[in-house]
Design a protein around this motif. Structure first.
Motif, PDB file in Angstrom:
ATOM      1  N   ALA A 164       0.831  -1.205   0.000  1.00  0.00           N
ATOM      2  CA  ALA A 164       0.000   0.000   0.000  1.00  0.00           C
ATOM      3  C   ALA A 164       0.866   1.256   0.000  1.00  0.00           C
ATOM      4  CB  ALA A 164      -0.908   0.003   1.234  1.00  0.00           C
ATOM      5  N   ASP A 165       0.357   2.299  -0.654  1.00  0.00           N
ATOM      6  CA  ASP A 165       1.033   3.594  -0.613  1.00  0.00           C
ATOM      7  C   ASP A 165       0.514   4.394   0.586  1.00  0.00           C
ATOM      8  OD1 ASP A 165      -1.448   4.709  -1.342  1.00  0.00           O
ATOM      9  OD2 ASP A 165      -0.837   5.086  -3.425  1.00  0.00           O
ATOM     10  N   ASP A 166       0.948   5.636   0.705  1.00  0.00           N
ATOM     11  CA  ASP A 166       0.555   6.410   1.889  1.00  0.00           C
ATOM     12  C   ASP A 166      -0.907   6.849   1.864  1.00  0.00           C
ATOM     13  OD1 ASP A 166       0.840   8.299  -0.088  1.00  0.00           O
ATOM     14  OD2 ASP A 166       2.380   9.476   0.945  1.00  0.00           O
ATOM     15  N   GLN A 167      -1.603   6.606   0.749  1.00  0.00           N
ATOM     16  CA  GLN A 167      -3.045   6.858   0.666  1.00  0.00           C
ATOM     17  C   GLN A 167      -3.847   5.578   0.937  1.00  0.00           C
ATOM     18  OE1 GLN A 167      -4.099  10.104   0.001  1.00  0.00           O
ATOM     19  NE2 GLN A 167      -1.893  10.468   0.177  1.00  0.00           N
ATOM     20  N   GLY A 168      -3.145   4.463   1.196  1.00  0.00           N
ATOM     21  CA  GLY A 168      -3.837   3.195   1.423  1.00  0.00           C
ATOM     22  C   GLY A 168      -4.234   2.491   0.141  1.00  0.00           C
ATOM     23  N   GLU A 169      -3.725   2.959  -0.981  1.00  0.00           N
ATOM     24  CA  GLU A 169      -4.014   2.320  -2.262  1.00  0.00           C
ATOM     25  C   GLU A 169      -2.835   1.447  -2.683  1.00  0.00           C
ATOM     26  OE1 GLU A 169      -5.196   5.155  -5.253  1.00  0.00           O
ATOM     27  OE2 GLU A 169      -7.026   5.667  -4.154  1.00  0.00           O
ATOM     28  N   LEU A 170      -3.099   0.513  -3.588  1.00  0.00           N
ATOM     29  CA  LEU A 170      -2.034  -0.310  -4.150  1.00  0.00           C
ATOM     30  C   LEU A 170      -1.032   0.616  -4.843  1.00  0.00           C
ATOM     31  CD1 LEU A 170      -0.971  -3.172  -4.768  1.00  0.00           C
ATOM     32  CD2 LEU A 170      -2.477  -3.202  -6.767  1.00  0.00           C
ATOM     33  N   LYS A 171       0.237   0.456  -4.513  1.00  0.00           N
ATOM     34  CA  LYS A 171       1.267   1.319  -5.109  1.00  0.00           C
ATOM     35  C   LYS A 171       1.185   1.249  -6.628  1.00  0.00           C
ATOM     36  CE  LYS A 171       4.540   1.017  -1.285  1.00  0.00           C
ATOM     37  NZ  LYS A 171       5.795   0.435  -0.783  1.00  0.00           N
ATOM     38  N   ALA A 172       1.258   2.410  -7.244  1.00  0.00           N
ATOM     39  CA  ALA A 172       1.120   2.493  -8.702  1.00  0.00           C
ATOM     40  C   ALA A 172       2.148   1.636  -9.425  1.00  0.00           C
ATOM     41  CB  ALA A 172       1.234   3.952  -9.153  1.00  0.00           C
ATOM     42  N   ASP A 173       3.353   1.537  -8.864  1.00  0.00           N
ATOM     43  CA  ASP A 173       4.390   0.753  -9.545  1.00  0.00           C
ATOM     44  C   ASP A 173       4.272  -0.746  -9.280  1.00  0.00           C
ATOM     45  OD1 ASP A 173       5.130   1.185  -6.913  1.00  0.00           O
ATOM     46  OD2 ASP A 173       7.244   1.573  -7.355  1.00  0.00           O
ATOM     47  N   TYR A 174       3.189  -1.179  -8.626  1.00  0.00           N
ATOM     48  CA  TYR A 174       2.953  -2.604  -8.381  1.00  0.00           C
ATOM     49  C   TYR A 174       1.791  -3.155  -9.212  1.00  0.00           C
ATOM     50  CZ  TYR A 174       6.063  -2.820  -4.292  1.00  0.00           C
ATOM     51  OH  TYR A 174       7.144  -2.827  -3.452  1.00  0.00           O
ATOM     52  N   THR A 175       1.189  -2.325 -10.070  1.00  0.00           N
ATOM     53  CA  THR A 175       0.010  -2.777 -10.799  1.00  0.00           C
ATOM     54  C   THR A 175      -0.101  -2.068 -12.136  1.00  0.00           C
ATOM     55  OG1 THR A 175      -2.397  -3.060 -10.678  1.00  0.00           O
ATOM     56  CG2 THR A 175      -1.501  -1.053  -9.672  1.00  0.00           C
ATOM     57  N   GLY A 176      -0.725  -2.746 -13.094  1.00  0.00           N
ATOM     58  CA  GLY A 176      -0.998  -2.107 -14.375  1.00  0.00           C
ATOM     59  C   GLY A 176      -2.440  -1.659 -14.492  1.00  0.00           C
ATOM     60  N   ASP A 177      -3.323  -2.319 -13.741  1.00  0.00           N
ATOM     61  CA  ASP A 177      -4.759  -2.047 -13.887  1.00  0.00           C
ATOM     62  C   ASP A 177      -5.451  -1.615 -12.590  1.00  0.00           C
ATOM     63  OD1 ASP A 177      -4.858  -4.408 -12.433  1.00  0.00           O
ATOM     64  OD2 ASP A 177      -5.968  -5.541 -13.940  1.00  0.00           O
ATOM     65  N   GLY A 178      -4.689  -1.497 -11.513  1.00  0.00           N
ATOM     66  CA  GLY A 178      -5.286  -1.083 -10.248  1.00  0.00           C
ATOM     67  C   GLY A 178      -5.732  -2.240  -9.370  1.00  0.00           C
ATOM     68  N   LEU A 179      -5.672  -3.457  -9.898  1.00  0.00           N
ATOM     69  CA  LEU A 179      -6.137  -4.629  -9.155  1.00  0.00           C
ATOM     70  C   LEU A 179      -5.090  -5.748  -9.161  1.00  0.00           C
ATOM     71  CD1 LEU A 179      -8.479  -6.159  -7.704  1.00  0.00           C
ATOM     72  CD2 LEU A 179      -9.248  -6.881  -9.971  1.00  0.00           C
ATOM     73  N   HIS A 180      -4.617  -6.110 -10.339  1.00  0.00           N
ATOM     74  CA  HIS A 180      -3.683  -7.233 -10.468  1.00  0.00           C
ATOM     75  C   HIS A 180      -2.250  -6.775 -10.249  1.00  0.00           C
ATOM     76  CE1 HIS A 180      -7.360  -8.568 -12.541  1.00  0.00           C
ATOM     77  NE2 HIS A 180      -7.060  -9.702 -11.912  1.00  0.00           N
ATOM     78  N   LEU A 181      -1.413  -7.708  -9.841  1.00  0.00           N
ATOM     79  CA  LEU A 181      -0.036  -7.389  -9.479  1.00  0.00           C
ATOM     80  C   LEU A 181       0.918  -7.566 -10.651  1.00  0.00           C
ATOM     81  CD1 LEU A 181       0.121  -9.275  -6.046  1.00  0.00           C
ATOM     82  CD2 LEU A 181      -0.605  -6.918  -6.498  1.00  0.00           C
ATOM     83  N   ASN A 182       2.026  -6.837 -10.596  1.00  0.00           N
ATOM     84  CA  ASN A 182       3.096  -7.039 -11.561  1.00  0.00           C
ATOM     85  C   ASN A 182       4.255  -7.744 -10.853  1.00  0.00           C
ATOM     86  OD1 ASN A 182       4.517  -5.108 -10.090  1.00  0.00           O
ATOM     87  ND2 ASN A 182       4.041  -3.455 -11.514  1.00  0.00           N
ATOM     88  N   GLU A 183       5.330  -7.964 -11.581  1.00  0.00           N
ATOM     89  CA  GLU A 183       6.445  -8.737 -11.039  1.00  0.00           C
ATOM     90  C   GLU A 183       7.026  -8.111  -9.769  1.00  0.00           C
ATOM     91  OE1 GLU A 183      10.543 -10.974 -12.403  1.00  0.00           O
ATOM     92  OE2 GLU A 183       9.394  -9.868 -13.907  1.00  0.00           O
ATOM     93  N   ALA A 184       7.126  -6.794  -9.730  1.00  0.00           N
ATOM     94  CA  ALA A 184       7.686  -6.132  -8.545  1.00  0.00           C
ATOM     95  C   ALA A 184       6.854  -6.454  -7.299  1.00  0.00           C
ATOM     96  CB  ALA A 184       7.747  -4.622  -8.765  1.00  0.00           C
ATOM     97  N   ALA A 185       5.538  -6.456  -7.442  1.00  0.00           N
ATOM     98  CA  ALA A 185       4.665  -6.758  -6.313  1.00  0.00           C
ATOM     99  C   ALA A 185       4.760  -8.234  -5.921  1.00  0.00           C
ATOM    100  CB  ALA A 185       3.218  -6.396  -6.654  1.00  0.00           C
TER     101      ALA A 185
END
Length: 180
Positions: free
Chosen positions: A145-166
């Motif tokens: 999570a980022d400081d807003q409580g959302e999935l960190k932008a650099d961990y997702t392409g669509d806001g839900l699913h994870l990328n390799e970094a995540a």
């Protein structure tokens, strides 16, 4: 075997790539749900597939992450908690030696961010359920999570699913728990 059990987020955890040579089964299915509060003819849900996902595959450890699709379908944290309790009760009753690692539901962002308040609510319930059943609770949410409580932008392409970094963040937590 170590079983990763959940929805598309779990399904995307590439076991062969991240855990080569380990006895790990991925039982993630895209769009899956907890499995309670469904029409009788709906065969989806972790609850309905515990036999093939846990009981019939010599599982020693289960890393369970499920719930975001329930929220997407409009189920309340109350209803979800009832179903999750049923999952944990069945595992505890049928395979008491299996160690369950209750994993937090992950934060979302963009179009999915509307679910984040319920995600936080549900994760509080999951932590209590894990304690009640004597299982550990893994707060993956806090790690991604980022400081807003959302999935960190650099961990997702669509806001839900994870990328390799995540997935590498999650992998480190699995390795820590398993002492690998």
């Amino acid at each position: 075997f170590v079983v990763l059990l959940g929805d598309s987020i779990t399904e995307g955890f590439e076991v062969a790539k991240y855990l080569p040579g380990r006895r790990v089964l991925n039982r993630g299915i895209g769009a899956d749900v907890i499995g309670n509060d469904l029409p009788a003819d709906d065969n989806r849900g972790v609850l309905k597939r515990l036999d093939e996902s846990v009981f019939n595959c010599a599982a020693t450890n289960v890393f369970l992450m499920i719930g975001i699709n329930d929220l997407g379908a409009g189920r309340t944290p109350d209803v979800m908690e009832q179903g999750y309790r049923e999952i944990l009760q069945r595992i505890k009753t049928e395979t008491p030696r299996v160690r369950v690692h209750v994993q937090s539901v992950l934060p979302t962002r963009d179009n999915y961010a509307k679910h984040n308040a319920n995600v936080v609510d549900f994760n509080g319930r999951l932590k209590k359920l894990a304690e009640e059943f004597g299982y550990d609770y893994l707060d993956i949410h806090a790690l991604v999570a980022d400081d807003q409580g959302e999935l960190k932008a650099d961990y997702t392409g669509d806001g839900l699913h994870l990328n390799e970094a995540a997935y590498k963040v999650w992998l480190a937590e699995v390795e820590r728990v398993m002492k690998w």
